[in-house]
Design a protein around this motif. Sequence first.
Motif, PDB file in Angstrom:
ATOM      1  N   LEU A 260       0.837  -1.205   0.000  1.00 24.57           N
ATOM      2  CA  LEU A 260       0.000   0.000   0.000  1.00 24.57           C
ATOM      3  C   LEU A 260       0.869   1.251   0.000  1.00 24.57           C
ATOM      4  O   LEU A 260       0.590   2.225  -0.721  1.00 24.57           O
ATOM      5  N   HIS A 261       1.945   1.234   0.785  1.00 23.77           N
ATOM      6  CA  HIS A 261       2.853   2.391   0.827  1.00 23.77           C
ATOM      7  C   HIS A 261       3.479   2.640  -0.541  1.00 23.77           C
ATOM      8  O   HIS A 261       3.528   3.789  -1.011  1.00 23.77           O
ATOM      9  N   LEU A 262       3.970   1.581  -1.187  1.00 24.61           N
ATOM     10  CA  LEU A 262       4.624   1.746  -2.491  1.00 24.61           C
ATOM     11  C   LEU A 262       3.656   2.328  -3.513  1.00 24.61           C
ATOM     12  O   LEU A 262       4.051   3.078  -4.410  1.00 24.61           O
ATOM     13  N   LEU A 263       2.396   1.986  -3.356  1.00 35.31           N
ATOM     14  CA  LEU A 263       1.390   2.466  -4.308  1.00 35.31           C
ATOM     15  C   LEU A 263       0.989   3.917  -4.024  1.00 35.31           C
ATOM     16  O   LEU A 263       0.721   4.683  -4.948  1.00 35.31           O
ATOM     17  N   LEU A 264       0.971   4.283  -2.752  1.00 35.88           N
ATOM     18  CA  LEU A 264       0.472   5.613  -2.377  1.00 35.88           C
ATOM     19  C   LEU A 264       1.562   6.671  -2.250  1.00 35.88           C
ATOM     20  O   LEU A 264       1.282   7.866  -2.297  1.00 35.88           O
ATOM     21  N   ALA A 265       2.825   6.234  -2.060  1.00 31.42           N
ATOM     22  CA  ALA A 265       3.910   7.189  -1.801  1.00 31.42           C
ATOM     23  C   ALA A 265       4.111   8.125  -2.993  1.00 31.42           C
ATOM     24  O   ALA A 265       4.355   7.675  -4.110  1.00 31.42           O
ATOM     25  N   GLU A 266       3.993   9.404  -2.753  1.00 31.01           N
ATOM     26  CA  GLU A 266       4.099  10.399  -3.829  1.00 31.01           C
ATOM     27  C   GLU A 266       5.507  10.477  -4.398  1.00 31.01           C
ATOM     28  O   GLU A 266       5.704  10.796  -5.567  1.00 31.01           O
ATOM     29  N   GLU A 267       6.533  10.152  -3.549  1.00 30.05           N
ATOM     30  CA  GLU A 267       7.914  10.274  -4.017  1.00 30.05           C
ATOM     31  C   GLU A 267       8.316   9.148  -4.975  1.00 30.05           C
ATOM     32  O   GLU A 267       9.350   9.229  -5.644  1.00 30.05           O
ATOM     33  N   LEU A 268       7.503   8.083  -5.044  1.00 29.82           N
ATOM     34  CA  LEU A 268       7.829   6.961  -5.939  1.00 29.82           C
ATOM     35  C   LEU A 268       7.175   7.170  -7.293  1.00 29.82           C
ATOM     36  O   LEU A 268       5.954   7.281  -7.395  1.00 29.82           O
ATOM     37  N   LYS A 269       7.973   7.207  -8.333  1.00 24.20           N
ATOM     38  CA  LYS A 269       7.427   7.353  -9.679  1.00 24.20           C
ATOM     39  C   LYS A 269       6.881   6.009 -10.151  1.00 24.20           C
ATOM     40  O   LYS A 269       7.344   4.953  -9.726  1.00 24.20           O
ATOM     41  N   ASP A 270       5.935   6.062 -11.071  1.00 30.83           N
ATOM     42  CA  ASP A 270       5.273   4.845 -11.548  1.00 30.83           C
ATOM     43  C   ASP A 270       6.263   3.828 -12.090  1.00 30.83           C
ATOM     44  O   ASP A 270       6.151   2.640 -11.836  1.00 30.83           O
TER      45      ASP A 270
END
Length: 769
Positions: free
Chosen positions: A358-368
Amino acid sequence: KNSAKATEKELVTCSLQEKEKTAIDRSQIFQIPQYKDLETKVIVVLGKAGMGKSILVQKICQDWSNGEFSQFEFVFWFDCKQISLPEKRYSLKELLLEFFVKPQEGSKEIFEYILQNPAKVLLVFDGFKGLHDHENFSRCSASQPEKDSCSIKELLSGLIQKKILNGCTLLFTARPKDKLYQYVSKVDKTIEIVGFSPQQRELYISKYFEESPCCDSALKLIKECEYLFSHCYSPVMCRFVCFLCETVLEMGEKSLPSTLTEVFLKVFQQKIILMQTDVTTTQNQESLAALARIAWCLGEKHQSAMKSDLLPSKEVKEFALKYGFFLPFAFPRHSDSEEEEFGSTFSDFVIQNFLCALHLLLAEELKDKNLTKYLSFLSKKKKPYNWLDLMPRFLAGLMFLQDDPYFCSLSNEDAKQSTKKQKTLLKYIRRLQINTLCPERLLELLRCVYETQNNYLLQHVALRLEPDLSFLGIVLTPPDVHVLHSILKRSRKEFSLDLRNSSIDMQGLQALASLRNVASFRASLSDTVRLWKSLEQTKDYELLKASTEKFVLDPFKAKTMKDISDLSDLVEMQEKMMNCVQEASGCTSYEIPAIRNLRKLEFALGPACGLQGLLKLVKILAAFPSLQHLDLDALSENGIGDEGVKSLSEVFPTLTSLETLNLSQNKITDLGAENLARALPSLSSLKTLSLYNNNICDFGAENLAKVLPAMTSLRELDVQYNKITGIGAQQLTDSLRKCPHIKNLMMWNPTIPYGVLEHLQQLDSRISV
């Protein structure tokens, strides 16, 4: 270290039948034959996450408190994730009498008694995984390790190295892939906890709902969802599925989610809705996002616990505790005046895995485009996130559930972002060279793609699978088998499967073997015969015939007495099959193709069971009409001796197809060579005979020389490293002149003078020096 790793591998990949045969009762856990009481005893309980290792050790503690395991006066149980925070230091006394339990009085006397009577102490370390990171275990450097404060790793190292409390009993629980054997040099006993059988799953579900009016409908609902029912082999997953089923039935719904991601999305949503108070949805979303970030930060460090005062806010702490995502615990105090400290640990490994995704999906700093690097089917150079083994599946599943109303209630992400992430995953898998993936990563790809339930992705992967699929040595759980079965069914190709050493259960083996596009399969011989016996008992002759025709045995290597017994059972099964086929079709004869087509048989039982195993093997050799290569040479030396050779020689007339016979390193003397020579001419197809490194002298060489002219098919003979002298060598050379069919005679022996051997080679160039 390497041999220890090999031991671990064998434990993980033993066959179903072997596991059942070695089943033990709880009361036998601490029984170790020929054990010296003066040394520390190390016992390891292996099991995948959620298999019930913690429940087992808690039950051991409960049994002890009720009078069982009376050899122990003290039992201490530690949850490794709670005691392994890097900043914490303990002395042995603090760990035992502060962290675990604090006596009201007499701590000093109790501790002295423990030090003087280590054999009466059991220390249980639950979840060894929580104790190690990428570094090696620290050596215990404390001058007084019992009294000085040190890290938990140093303390445990001292216990293992027998510097601390030598003579106690250490019980570790660990996952099969944990690097336990790199740190524990000697394990006295290893036990593995396996999951529920289908019957045990049904029993668990029935017990869960036994006081509910919807007991029958709950069991029916779960069994109808085959994928979720397969996950119920894990006790912890079974509990989550039952919880969700209970909620679904109470809401009057008729079906369960189809994937694990949907299950936990709904579990989260139900937990939060059931206990919703005056807190707004936005606040819950913010707290959940903060908790997900914590889960990821800890997970990257292979941790699941932290000091409570490090939580970002009071709201997050209350949120995590209220909904059961966190469990609190207290740290020991070094003195009564010191303020008590508290820690928090994730209530379950699945919860932490889901929150990480869930964090990896929601984290704004992570690009797609960076999301795909957290999936475990990357190139060989990338290290997969084995510690968070469910996280990649949840991540892939969540990418395709972002339009789901349950997901929307947990996050505030808009539809554009979710579509973009889906496209990123689609593009990544389209570019992936599936045929280059190793079996473990291929399996992870199939798991992740299945969680998406995206028809395009499922079909794309199914069409690009190689026709020869090997899962040799890769543990296939019931959910893995369901996923593999589902994807293979979509393909138009014919497949050949290697399922050996995969611990696949009988139901899974039956499911894969019965697929129309599975043309052939290899699997554990004992599991396969067990399946056939089950099909015979249920009179499912059509499936029995189909699976026997697909089964491949060649080449077969017998390494244990059990392998020989399994081979005997296979031959016995053929006799039963004749009756079955005759009953079904009226045909009077039938051969199992695996028996008919076995061409190479290796025998490597070693000296302890070599002769015993061979005497059993020779009774069934005649059943293999196509046997061309019989290899009795093994690194550990089988040592069948003269008795074994005599017994083998008696069945030579039945081995009409045998072309290669390797009897190297078997302690054969002249007596054995004499019996062998008498029977060799009956091997009408024999081309290669090796008697390398035995104890054959000139008399044996003479007997072999006499029969060489009669062995018209023979092309190569190896009698090197025996005790043949120049006399025996001369007799073999004289016989060789009458044998134009022989191409090579390897005859070097330390007892033949070099000049003699060189002279004989000059007489006949077919002799190898």
